[in-house]
Design an enzyme around this catalytic site. Structure first.
Site, PDB file in Angstrom:
ATOM      1  N   ILE A   1      -7.226   7.459  -1.138  1.00 35.68           N
ATOM      2  CA  ILE A   1      -7.080   6.007  -1.196  1.00 35.68           C
ATOM      3  C   ILE A   1      -7.928   5.478  -0.048  1.00 35.68           C
ATOM      4  CG2 ILE A   1      -4.941   6.114   0.171  1.00 35.68           C
ATOM      5  CD1 ILE A   1      -3.992   3.595  -1.241  1.00 35.68           C
ATOM      6  N   SER A   2      -8.866   4.584  -0.354  1.00 35.02           N
ATOM      7  CA  SER A   2      -9.824   4.117   0.647  1.00 35.02           C
ATOM      8  C   SER A   2      -9.134   3.363   1.772  1.00 35.02           C
ATOM      9  CB  SER A   2     -10.869   3.205  -0.002  1.00 35.02           C
ATOM     10  OG  SER A   2     -11.651   3.905  -0.938  1.00 35.02           O
ATOM     11  N   GLN A   3      -9.795   3.327   2.937  1.00 30.89           N
ATOM     12  CA  GLN A   3      -9.245   2.557   4.044  1.00 30.89           C
ATOM     13  C   GLN A   3      -9.257   1.073   3.660  1.00 30.89           C
ATOM     14  OE1 GLN A   3     -13.237   2.854   6.729  1.00 30.89           O
ATOM     15  NE2 GLN A   3     -11.512   1.870   7.715  1.00 30.89           N
TER      16      GLN A   3
ATOM     17  N   ARG B   1       0.820  -1.218   0.000  1.00 30.95           N
ATOM     18  CA  ARG B   1       0.000   0.000   0.000  1.00 30.95           C
ATOM     19  C   ARG B   1       0.853   1.267   0.000  1.00 30.95           C
ATOM     20  NH1 ARG B   1      -3.682   2.747   4.203  1.00 30.95           N
ATOM     21  NH2 ARG B   1      -5.489   3.474   2.997  1.00 30.95           N
TER      22      ARG B   1
END
Length: 208
Positions: A58-60, A32
């Site tokens: 950027i999504s969790q 990530r």
């Protein structure tokens, strides 16, 4: 060998209800930190959303895992992603299926995402600069469509591009947003509400 930070995140996701080990393995396999600004690298494996510029995030990891799990993917699934963004969700999908199609309205983000995916040797992705509301008609139909930004209502073009038995997962709403799963059954669409969420809006049109 999975690092301690990654293992801690996976355990947290399991505690939050993520059951699909294939999805968890994909999250462990995708670095990530490669998809975010260096200033946030120390937060890469925290279960939080992070800014990526251009008003996008950027999504969790929990939301990435939850939405991916809801797609019920097999390696043969034909997948469309709306909102390439950083390319992180794209990379997760690329670890799970033979090929991914992804549309991004912001040209700069699309270019950066393509570069990151190539650096990670993920070559089973086709990206396109375009209006996510319109999907990718030339590549339709799809077994699974995932939308990583929230439209105020479910785009009819995306529903039309679902194959029989196909699943569309997306956040829907303005001030109040809910994650929805749409399944195509013949001429009908079965819509389930999953949980309350918060995403950036899905904007119509495209940006150079």
């Amino acid at each position: 060998m999975v690092s301690g930070r990654v293992q801690a995140l996976l355990e947290q996701l399991r505690a939050q209800g993520i059951r699909d080990e294939q999805v968890l393995n994909a999250l462990a396999a995708v670095p990530r930190e490669k998809f975010i600004d260096e200033a946030f690298e120390h937060k890469a494996w925290e279960n939080i959303a992070l800014p990526i510029g251009q008003g996008q995030t950027i999504s969790q990891p929990y939301m990435v895992a939850r939405m991916t799990e809801l797609l019920e993917l097999t390696p043969q699934s034909r997948v469309l992603e709306i909102g390439t963004g950083s390319g992180y969700q794209t990379a997760i999908l690329a670890h799970l299926v033979h090929h991914v199609c992804s549309v991004e309205r912001i040209k700069g983000l699309q270019w950066q995402a393509r570069r990151r995916l190539k650096q990670l040797d993920l070559h089973n992705v086709s990206t396109r600069h375009g209006d996510g509301w319109q999907g990718w008609q030339a590549r339709a139909p799809f077994d699974a469509i995932i939308v990583t930004a929230a439209p105020p209502e479910i785009p009819t073009a995306l529903m039309a591009q679902l194959d029989e038995g196909g699943i569309l997962v997306l956040p829907v709403g303005d001030e109040q947003q809910f994650l929805k799963r749409v399944r195509r059954r013949g001429g009908e669409f079965i819509i389930d509400t999953v949980e309350a969420v918060r995403f950036v809006p899905l904007v119509k049109g495209e940006l150079a």
